[in-house]
Design a protein around this motif. Structure first.
Motif, PDB file in Angstrom:
ATOM      1  N   GLY A 209      38.544  51.273  57.399  1.00 20.86           N
ATOM      2  CA  GLY A 209      37.110  51.458  57.182  1.00 20.86           C
ATOM      3  C   GLY A 209      36.598  52.752  57.798  1.00 20.86           C
ATOM      4  O   GLY A 209      35.778  53.462  57.197  1.00 20.86           O
ATOM      5  N   ILE A 210      37.086  53.082  58.995  1.00 14.29           N
ATOM      6  CA  ILE A 210      36.680  54.340  59.633  1.00 14.29           C
ATOM      7  C   ILE A 210      37.137  55.528  58.794  1.00 14.29           C
ATOM      8  O   ILE A 210      36.392  56.507  58.610  1.00 14.29           O
ATOM      9  CB  ILE A 210      37.263  54.435  61.059  1.00 14.29           C
ATOM     10  CG1 ILE A 210      36.681  53.338  61.960  1.00 14.29           C
ATOM     11  CG2 ILE A 210      37.003  55.816  61.655  1.00 14.29           C
ATOM     12  CD1 ILE A 210      35.197  53.470  62.233  1.00 14.29           C
ATOM     13  N   ILE A 211      38.351  55.444  58.249  1.00 13.76           N
ATOM     14  CA  ILE A 211      38.865  56.539  57.409  1.00 13.76           C
ATOM     15  C   ILE A 211      38.018  56.686  56.149  1.00 13.76           C
ATOM     16  O   ILE A 211      37.711  57.810  55.722  1.00 13.76           O
ATOM     17  CB  ILE A 211      40.348  56.294  57.057  1.00 13.76           C
ATOM     18  CG1 ILE A 211      41.200  56.378  58.323  1.00 13.76           C
ATOM     19  CG2 ILE A 211      40.839  57.308  56.019  1.00 13.76           C
ATOM     20  CD1 ILE A 211      42.649  55.981  58.126  1.00 13.76           C
ATOM     21  N   VAL A 212      37.630  55.578  55.533  1.00 15.64           N
ATOM     22  CA  VAL A 212      36.757  55.633  54.352  1.00 15.64           C
ATOM     23  C   VAL A 212      35.460  56.364  54.685  1.00 15.64           C
ATOM     24  O   VAL A 212      35.018  57.253  53.933  1.00 15.64           O
ATOM     25  CB  VAL A 212      36.446  54.212  53.831  1.00 15.64           C
ATOM     26  CG1 VAL A 212      35.344  54.254  52.760  1.00 15.64           C
ATOM     27  CG2 VAL A 212      37.700  53.565  53.257  1.00 15.64           C
ATOM     28  N   LEU A 213      34.858  56.033  55.817  1.00 18.89           N
ATOM     29  CA  LEU A 213      33.590  56.665  56.209  1.00 18.89           C
ATOM     30  C   LEU A 213      33.785  58.147  56.527  1.00 18.89           C
ATOM     31  O   LEU A 213      32.907  58.966  56.256  1.00 18.89           O
ATOM     32  CB  LEU A 213      32.986  55.922  57.402  1.00 18.89           C
ATOM     33  CG  LEU A 213      32.634  54.443  57.156  1.00 18.89           C
ATOM     34  CD1 LEU A 213      32.008  53.823  58.405  1.00 18.89           C
ATOM     35  CD2 LEU A 213      31.695  54.290  55.960  1.00 18.89           C
ATOM     36  N   ARG A 214      34.933  58.493  57.094  1.00 18.17           N
ATOM     37  CA  ARG A 214      35.215  59.908  57.362  1.00 18.17           C
ATOM     38  C   ARG A 214      35.383  60.696  56.069  1.00 18.17           C
ATOM     39  O   ARG A 214      34.890  61.813  55.934  1.00 18.17           O
ATOM     40  CB  ARG A 214      36.483  60.059  58.210  1.00 18.17           C
ATOM     41  CG  ARG A 214      36.264  59.855  59.695  1.00 18.17           C
ATOM     42  CD  ARG A 214      37.280  60.636  60.493  1.00 18.17           C
ATOM     43  NE  ARG A 214      37.099  62.080  60.361  1.00 18.17           N
ATOM     44  CZ  ARG A 214      37.988  62.991  60.743  1.00 18.17           C
ATOM     45  NH1 ARG A 214      39.134  62.601  61.266  1.00 18.17           N
ATOM     46  NH2 ARG A 214      37.747  64.273  60.595  1.00 18.17           N
ATOM     47  N   LEU A 215      36.105  60.120  55.108  1.00 19.46           N
ATOM     48  CA  LEU A 215      36.288  60.802  53.829  1.00 19.46           C
ATOM     49  C   LEU A 215      34.961  60.958  53.098  1.00 19.46           C
ATOM     50  O   LEU A 215      34.740  61.944  52.394  1.00 19.46           O
ATOM     51  CB  LEU A 215      37.289  60.032  52.968  1.00 19.46           C
ATOM     52  CG  LEU A 215      38.763  60.187  53.376  1.00 19.46           C
ATOM     53  CD1 LEU A 215      39.619  59.104  52.738  1.00 19.46           C
ATOM     54  CD2 LEU A 215      39.275  61.575  52.980  1.00 19.46           C
ATOM     55  N   LEU A 216      34.074  60.000  53.275  1.00 20.94           N
ATOM     56  CA  LEU A 216      32.769  60.051  52.620  1.00 20.94           C
ATOM     57  C   LEU A 216      31.850  61.089  53.260  1.00 20.94           C
ATOM     58  O   LEU A 216      31.157  61.826  52.562  1.00 20.94           O
ATOM     59  CB  LEU A 216      32.113  58.670  52.671  1.00 20.94           C
ATOM     60  CG  LEU A 216      30.706  58.539  52.067  1.00 20.94           C
ATOM     61  CD1 LEU A 216      30.730  58.839  50.572  1.00 20.94           C
ATOM     62  CD2 LEU A 216      30.153  57.138  52.330  1.00 20.94           C
TER      63      LEU A 216
END
Length: 377
Positions: A209-216
């Protein structure tokens, strides 16, 4: 080259010019990574720190896991040298996802289409690990530095030094690995793991989830969930998405933000599991693929020498000549998926879930697109 070979010290010294600093491509608490030429193949050679007890444990763990687990979105272990705690991997020339997020060496930023695809590939890798039989596998240290990109910018999970196999229960009881010394990376670390010492599949979900938010957003991991949550509350999400990725479709950005926040819920019981995550991501990826031209590799500085990822077979990692859709909804080279099925596998090579049938449907649209692309390149 034979997979999982045993290499001699002299072979590795010759491959790396005696572990020359000139060939060093990575360094950390674990040791150093070198680019080398071994048996006429370019490889990545990770030499673990011999002075660290953790180094020996991580060496044994990586060998144990990567000789038992194979998937298109997991890095391939080619071999090892137990004498000096050294691991030999396939060489992935486009570095880590962290390199791409910070545009290391002035490289181009990932577009929103590429980021959406990367999210899907990480998800598939985790779905596979969490459904592995007879023991599911928890990565335990998922972060952009441990996600590598191959020549076609396909994502591969790496660094399984603190990963754990967990025996699956026949009941609904939560499976976990308990330790009094939680390890991982702050910012991506499951808070419940830190407080309880219980490593579960939901720990990987939090990191994902943290990676998703970083990519976003392109923002640092620390406090990113609070930032995105506040932007959703105030209706200002568009102001914090990473504009270097291009113009994000608002609906896609909003769905990814909601997905990321569900994954990083502080209460792990409220987090999604990775199969539920995939059910959300799959239609988003399909929509993103339809929105971008088939001839684009998904990077802002498109080079026609790059091969569109849609054209690559997930099994053989080669351009498909006869693409066919299997029962899992993925497209494979006909010969590759038939070989997979003929070997007695009844699960998807991508998700590790049981295939409802073995019928294959020719993907005529993709075949025509590949043919047209090859004629112009």
């Amino acid at each position: 080259m034979v997979l999982s070979s045993q290499f001699s010290l002299s072979e590795l010294e010759q491959a790396t010019q005696n572990f020359s600093d000139m060939l060093k491509i990575g360094e950390g608490g674990f040791g150093c990574v070198y680019r080398g030429s071994l048996r006429k193949t370019t490889v990545a050679i990770k030499k673990l720190n011999p002075e660290s007890l953790q180094g020996l444990l991580e060496f044994q763990q990586e060998v144990d896991i990567l000789t038992r687990v194979r998937h298109p979105n997991i890095v391939n272990l080619i071999g090892s040298c137990s004498k000096i705690w050294t691991l030999v991997y396939e060489f992935l020339p486009n570095g880590s996802l962290e390199d791409r997020l910070v545009c290391a060496d002035n490289t181009a930023s990932l577009t929103w289409q590429a980021r959406t695809r990367v999210i899907s590939e990480i998800c598939l890798g985790l779905v596979f690990l969490h459904s592995n039989k007879p023991h599911l596998l928890i990565h335990g240290d998922l972060k952009p530095e441990n996600i590598l990109l191959d020549a076609n910018f396909i994502s591969k999970l790496s660094d399984f030094g603190i990963s754990r196999f967990i025996k699956q229960s026949n009941t609904n009881t939560t499976v976990f690995y308990r330790t009094i010394h939680p390890a991982g990376t702050f910012g991506y670390f499951d808070p419940e793991f830190l407080s309880t010492g219980e490593l579960t599949p939901k720990s990987d979900v939090y990191s994902f989830g943290i990676i998703v938010l970083r990519l976003l957003t392109g923002k640092p991991a620390m406090n990113i969930a609070s930032l995105v949550r506040e932007s959703m509350r105030t209706g200002t999400l568009q102001s914090i998405v990473d504009k270097s990725a291009g113009k994000w479709p608002f609906d896609l950005a909003k769905k990814l933000a909601k997905l990321g926040l569900k994954c990083v819920d502080l209460n792990r019981k409220r987090r999604l599991d990775m199969s539920q995550v995939w059910a959300t991501i799959e239609p988003l990826v399909n929509d993103a693929s339809q929105l971008k031209a088939l001839s684009s590799v998904g990077f802002s500085s498109f080079n026609e020498e790059h091969i569109p990822s849609l054209f690559i077979c997930p099994i053989s990692q080669e351009i498909m000549k006869d693409p066919c859709i299997a029962a899992d909804g993925f497209t494979y080279e006909a010969e590759a998926i038939k070989t997979w099925l003929n070997r007695g596998y009844n699960t998807s090579p991508m998700t590790n879930l049981v295939l409802p049938h073995h019928d294959l449907i020719p993907n005529h649209v993709l075949r025509s697109a590949i043919k047209e692309w090859l004629e112009h390149n």
